[in-house]
Design a protein around this motif. Structure first.
Motif, PDB file in Angstrom:
ATOM      1  N   LEU A   1       0.821  -1.211   0.000  1.00 28.31           N
ATOM      2  CA  LEU A   1       0.000   0.000   0.000  1.00 28.31           C
ATOM      3  C   LEU A   1       0.856   1.262   0.000  1.00 28.31           C
ATOM      4  O   LEU A   1       0.481   2.278  -0.591  1.00 28.31           O
ATOM      5  N   GLY A   2       2.004   1.211   0.651  1.00 25.73           N
ATOM      6  CA  GLY A   2       2.886   2.367   0.657  1.00 25.73           C
ATOM      7  C   GLY A   2       3.801   2.423  -0.548  1.00 25.73           C
ATOM      8  O   GLY A   2       3.992   3.479  -1.163  1.00 25.73           O
ATOM      9  N   ALA A   3       4.354   1.274  -0.915  1.00 24.39           N
ATOM     10  CA  ALA A   3       5.352   1.234  -1.987  1.00 24.39           C
ATOM     11  C   ALA A   3       4.753   1.584  -3.340  1.00 24.39           C
ATOM     12  O   ALA A   3       5.480   1.989  -4.258  1.00 24.39           O
ATOM     13  N   ARG A   4       3.428   1.451  -3.508  1.00 26.64           N
ATOM     14  CA  ARG A   4       2.814   1.736  -4.809  1.00 26.64           C
ATOM     15  C   ARG A   4       3.004   3.195  -5.237  1.00 26.64           C
ATOM     16  O   ARG A   4       2.849   3.523  -6.416  1.00 26.64           O
ATOM     17  N   PHE A   5       3.342   4.072  -4.318  1.00 29.05           N
ATOM     18  CA  PHE A   5       3.539   5.476  -4.660  1.00 29.05           C
ATOM     19  C   PHE A   5       4.953   5.774  -5.148  1.00 29.05           C
ATOM     20  O   PHE A   5       5.228   6.893  -5.571  1.00 29.05           O
ATOM     21  N   LEU A   6       5.833   4.794  -5.086  1.00 30.22           N
ATOM     22  CA  LEU A   6       7.194   4.978  -5.577  1.00 30.22           C
ATOM     23  C   LEU A   6       7.227   4.781  -7.092  1.00 30.22           C
ATOM     24  O   LEU A   6       6.387   4.081  -7.658  1.00 30.22           O
ATOM     25  N   PRO A   7       8.202   5.372  -7.772  1.00 34.57           N
ATOM     26  CA  PRO A   7       8.409   5.034  -9.187  1.00 34.57           C
ATOM     27  C   PRO A   7       8.643   3.531  -9.337  1.00 34.57           C
ATOM     28  O   PRO A   7       9.094   2.865  -8.401  1.00 34.57           O
ATOM     29  N   LEU A   8       8.360   2.992 -10.525  1.00 32.01           N
ATOM     30  CA  LEU A   8       8.387   1.541 -10.713  1.00 32.01           C
ATOM     31  C   LEU A   8       9.743   0.924 -10.364  1.00 32.01           C
ATOM     32  O   LEU A   8       9.803  -0.161  -9.764  1.00 32.01           O
ATOM     33  N   ASP A   9      10.841   1.597 -10.727  1.00 32.55           N
ATOM     34  CA  ASP A   9      12.143   1.011 -10.436  1.00 32.55           C
ATOM     35  C   ASP A   9      12.381   0.934  -8.933  1.00 32.55           C
ATOM     36  O   ASP A   9      12.990  -0.037  -8.448  1.00 32.55           O
ATOM     37  N   ARG A  10      11.868   1.897  -8.192  1.00 34.02           N
ATOM     38  CA  ARG A  10      12.051   1.876  -6.739  1.00 34.02           C
ATOM     39  C   ARG A  10      11.053   0.938  -6.079  1.00 34.02           C
ATOM     40  O   ARG A  10      11.331   0.384  -5.009  1.00 34.02           O
ATOM     41  N   GLN A  11       9.890   0.736  -6.690  1.00 34.00           N
ATOM     42  CA  GLN A  11       8.995  -0.325  -6.215  1.00 34.00           C
ATOM     43  C   GLN A  11       9.720  -1.669  -6.275  1.00 34.00           C
ATOM     44  O   GLN A  11       9.700  -2.454  -5.325  1.00 34.00           O
ATOM     45  N   ARG A  12      10.344  -1.930  -7.407  1.00 34.10           N
ATOM     46  CA  ARG A  12      11.041  -3.211  -7.571  1.00 34.10           C
ATOM     47  C   ARG A  12      12.192  -3.352  -6.574  1.00 34.10           C
ATOM     48  O   ARG A  12      12.491  -4.453  -6.107  1.00 34.10           O
ATOM     49  N   ALA A  13      12.823  -2.248  -6.232  1.00 28.02           N
ATOM     50  CA  ALA A  13      13.949  -2.287  -5.302  1.00 28.02           C
ATOM     51  C   ALA A  13      13.510  -2.704  -3.898  1.00 28.02           C
ATOM     52  O   ALA A  13      14.253  -3.405  -3.202  1.00 28.02           O
ATOM     53  N   VAL A  14      12.317  -2.280  -3.495  1.00 27.19           N
ATOM     54  CA  VAL A  14      11.871  -2.607  -2.132  1.00 27.19           C
ATOM     55  C   VAL A  14      10.964  -3.829  -2.087  1.00 27.19           C
ATOM     56  O   VAL A  14      10.688  -4.351  -1.006  1.00 27.19           O
ATOM     57  N   LEU A  15      10.512  -4.310  -3.246  1.00 26.27           N
ATOM     58  CA  LEU A  15       9.576  -5.438  -3.289  1.00 26.27           C
ATOM     59  C   LEU A  15      10.166  -6.657  -3.996  1.00 26.27           C
ATOM     60  O   LEU A  15       9.447  -7.431  -4.626  1.00 26.27           O
ATOM     61  N   GLY A  16      11.458  -6.831  -3.884  1.00 28.54           N
ATOM     62  CA  GLY A  16      12.079  -8.047  -4.402  1.00 28.54           C
ATOM     63  C   GLY A  16      11.980  -8.220  -5.899  1.00 28.54           C
ATOM     64  O   GLY A  16      11.838  -9.340  -6.402  1.00 28.54           O
ATOM     65  N   GLY A  17      12.029  -7.120  -6.650  1.00 28.38           N
ATOM     66  CA  GLY A  17      11.958  -7.178  -8.097  1.00 28.38           C
ATOM     67  C   GLY A  17      10.563  -7.064  -8.661  1.00 28.38           C
ATOM     68  O   GLY A  17      10.380  -7.035  -9.880  1.00 28.38           O
ATOM     69  N   HIS A  18       9.543  -6.981  -7.782  1.00 32.37           N
ATOM     70  CA  HIS A  18       8.156  -6.867  -8.214  1.00 32.37           C
ATOM     71  C   HIS A  18       7.708  -5.405  -8.210  1.00 32.37           C
ATOM     72  O   HIS A  18       8.188  -4.590  -7.428  1.00 32.37           O
ATOM     73  N   THR A  19       6.750  -5.104  -9.066  1.00 30.06           N
ATOM     74  CA  THR A  19       5.996  -3.862  -8.883  1.00 30.06           C
ATOM     75  C   THR A  19       4.974  -4.091  -7.781  1.00 30.06           C
ATOM     76  O   THR A  19       4.732  -5.232  -7.355  1.00 30.06           O
ATOM     77  N   ALA A  20       4.349  -3.008  -7.324  1.00 31.30           N
ATOM     78  CA  ALA A  20       3.335  -3.141  -6.278  1.00 31.30           C
ATOM     79  C   ALA A  20       2.183  -4.017  -6.754  1.00 31.30           C
ATOM     80  O   ALA A  20       1.675  -4.865  -5.998  1.00 31.30           O
ATOM     81  N   GLU A  21       1.754  -3.854  -8.005  1.00 35.74           N
ATOM     82  CA  GLU A  21       0.655  -4.684  -8.517  1.00 35.74           C
ATOM     83  C   GLU A  21       1.061  -6.155  -8.571  1.00 35.74           C
ATOM     84  O   GLU A  21       0.279  -7.041  -8.186  1.00 35.74           O
ATOM     85  N   GLU A  22       2.265  -6.416  -9.005  1.00 37.48           N
ATOM     86  CA  GLU A  22       2.737  -7.807  -9.069  1.00 37.48           C
ATOM     87  C   GLU A  22       2.834  -8.424  -7.684  1.00 37.48           C
ATOM     88  O   GLU A  22       2.459  -9.593  -7.476  1.00 37.48           O
ATOM     89  N   PHE A  23       3.305  -7.655  -6.730  1.00 41.25           N
ATOM     90  CA  PHE A  23       3.425  -8.177  -5.371  1.00 41.25           C
ATOM     91  C   PHE A  23       2.036  -8.415  -4.780  1.00 41.25           C
ATOM     92  O   PHE A  23       1.815  -9.399  -4.062  1.00 41.25           O
ATOM     93  N   ALA A  24       1.088  -7.515  -5.081  1.00 43.65           N
ATOM     94  CA  ALA A  24      -0.284  -7.743  -4.637  1.00 43.65           C
ATOM     95  C   ALA A  24      -0.811  -9.057  -5.199  1.00 43.65           C
ATOM     96  O   ALA A  24      -1.515  -9.810  -4.505  1.00 43.65           O
TER      97      ALA A  24
END
Length: 382
Positions: free
Chosen positions: A68-91
Motif C-alpha cells: 500500500l505504501g510502496a505503490r507510490f514509488l516510481p516503478l524502479d524503486r517499487q522493484r527495489a523494495v519489493l524483491g523485483g516486483h511492482t506493487a501490482e505484481e506483489f499484490a
C-alpha cells in the motif's frame, strides 16, 4: 510533502530523511524468496555500542501494508523494495496466498492493496474477505476498519455498495454512547469484560481513516463527521511533546495509559489517517501531525532521563519501535485498564514515578515503513 515544506522546512527534511530510511530498510526485511516480508528486525546492542539486527518471523499483513505504501514509488524503486516486483505484481503474489489466509484483517489488507494497485483479481480478493467476515459477528475494530477501506478503494471498480454500507454501519455502531472514540472490538465477546471500554491508538486511526475514505469515495457526511470527531479528540489529548498516546477509555474519550509511545504512530499512522481526513474534506490537523513527527528527534522521555539514544538509525535502515516503561508484564497498562473500568478517571498516578518511560524497544517492522510511505507520498489525492 509540499505543505510540510511550506509549514516547517526542518520537519520536511526529517520526513525526507525518514523516507530514505524506509527505502533502505525494506529490502533487508524481504524473505529470501523475495515474495514476502519478515515480521520484524530485532536489534541487539553490543558492549562496544554496535548494533546487530536479526530477522524474525514472517507476516503477510505487513507485506500488504508495505504494498500500500510502496505503490507510490516510481516503478524502479517499487522493484527495489519489493524483491523485483511492482506493487501490482506483489499484490498478485499475496492474492494467490489468500485461500490459506484465515484472518479477516490480513485478507482485507490484501484486498485493499489489490484495489489500489488495480489488480485484475480484486473480485477474488474481496470474495475471500466476505467469506471470512461472518454477518453479525463482532470483529476487532482495526480489522473492521480495513474491511471498509478495502471496499471504499474497490468502489470505483466493482459493485460493493451493500457490503460497504454494512461495514460502514458496523464501525459507527461500535462507538459507546456519545463518545467519539472507538473500543477495541465492534461488539462484546472478543475482549474480557474489564477491558471492554479500552481502545488503543490504532483503534482510532484506522476507523477514522476508513470513514474518511468512505466519504471521499462517495458522499457520506455522517461518516466524515464521525472521523472528524474522533480525530479532534485524539488531537486534543496529544501529549505536550507530541506523543500519540496508546490506550483510551472509549466511553469517556480520555487517556487510560499513555505508554508505550510508538514511533510508527508519530511518523506514519497519525499522519496517514489525519492527512486522508483532510483530503476527504475534514479538518486540517497539520499542527498535531507536525508536533507528532517532531517527537522522532526530540524525544522528551529520553532527554529528561539524560539519555541520548536516537530513534532513527539511518545507516541500518531502521527506526526503533517504541519508548516504554519497562514494567514487568505491562503492569501499569493492566492496572489502569482494570481501575478505570471500575472507577472511570482513576489513573494511579504514583505508578508514573515508579515506572518511568525510559526504555527503548530496539525493533523495526515492515509495516512501519509501509505506512510511512503511504503517509508522506500517498493518501487519497497526494
Amino acid at each position: 510533502m509540499t505543505e510540510l515544506a511550506r509549514a516547517d522546512r526542518p520537519l520536511h527534511d526529517l520526513a525526507t530523511r525518514l523516507l530514505a530510511v524506509a527505502e533502505r530498510g525494506l529490502p533487508a526485511m524481504l524473505l529470501p524468496e523475495g515474495n514476502g516480508f519478515v515480521f520484524t528486525r530485532a536489534g541487539h546492542r553490543a558492549d562496544d555500542g554496535t548494533v546487530r539486527l536479526e530477522q524474525r518471523g514472517t507476516s503477510i499483513r505487513y507485506a500488504a501494508i508495505t504494498v500500500l505504501g510502496a505503490r507510490f514509488l516510481p516503478l524502479d524503486r517499487q522493484r527495489a523494495v519489493l524483491g523485483g516486483h511492482t506493487a501490482e505484481e506483489f499484490a498478485g503474489e499475496l492474492i494467490e496466498r489468500l485461500p490459506g489466509v484465515r484472518n479477516l484483517g490480513d485478507a482485507a489488507l490484501i484486498a485493499w492493496a489489490a484495489a489500489e494497485t488495480g489488480h485484475p483479481k480484486l473480485s477474488d480478493a474481496l470474495d475471500r474477505v466476505t467469506a471470512l467476515d461472518e454477518p453479525g459477528r463482532p470483529q476487532y475494530t482495526v480489522e473492521a476498519a480495513w474491511v471498509l477501506s478495502a471496499l471504499a478503494a474497490a468502489r470505483a471498480t466493482l459493485d460493493v455498495e451493500d457490503r460497504l454500507k454494512s461495514a460502514r454501519d458496523r464501525l459507527l455502531r461500535a462507538r459507546i454512547g456519545t463518545s467519539p472514540l472507538f473500543p477495541h472490538a465492534t461488539g462484546p465477546g472478543l475482549n474480557p469484560w474489564y477491558r471492554a471500554h479500552i481502545g488503543c491508538f490504532a483503534d482510532q486511526t484506522y476507523p477514522l481513516q476508513a470513514l474518511a475514505r468512505a466519504h471521499a469515495s462517495g458522499d457520506d457526511p455522517e461518516a466524515l463527521a464521525a472521523a472528524d470527531a474522533c480525530a479532534t479528540r485524539i488531537c486534543a489529548l496529544q501529549g505536550d511533546g507530541g506523543q500519540w498516546w496508546w490506550h483510551y477509555d472509549a466511553r469517556r474519550g480520555t487517556v487510560v495509559e499513555g505508554y508505550p509511545v510508538y514511533s510508527v504512530h508519530q511518523h506514519a499512522m497519525a499522519p496517514t489517517a489525519l492527512l486522508d481526513l483532510t483530503e476527504a474534506g475534514g479538518t486540517d490537523f497539520g499542527e498535531p501531525i507536525r508536533k507528532g513527527l517532531r517527537w522522532m528527534t526530540d524525544v522528551p522521555e529520553l532527554t529528561a532521563a539524560g539519555l541520548s539514544e536516537p530513534m532513527i538509525l539511518d545507516e541500518l535502515g531502521v527506526t526503533w519501535r517504541k519508548v516504554y516503561r519497562g514494567d514487568p508484564k505491562k503492569a501499569v497498562r493492566a492496572a489502569r485498564g482494570l481501575t478505570t473500568r471500575v472507577a472511570p478517571g482513576l489513573r494511579l498516578g504514583p505508578l508514573d514515578g515508579v515506572f518511568r518511560p525510559t526504555a527503548v524497544d530496539r525493533e523495526c517492522r515492515p509495516y512501519e515503513f509501509g505506512w510511512m510511505l503511504h503517509a508522506w507520498l500517498g493518501g487519497i489525492a497526494r
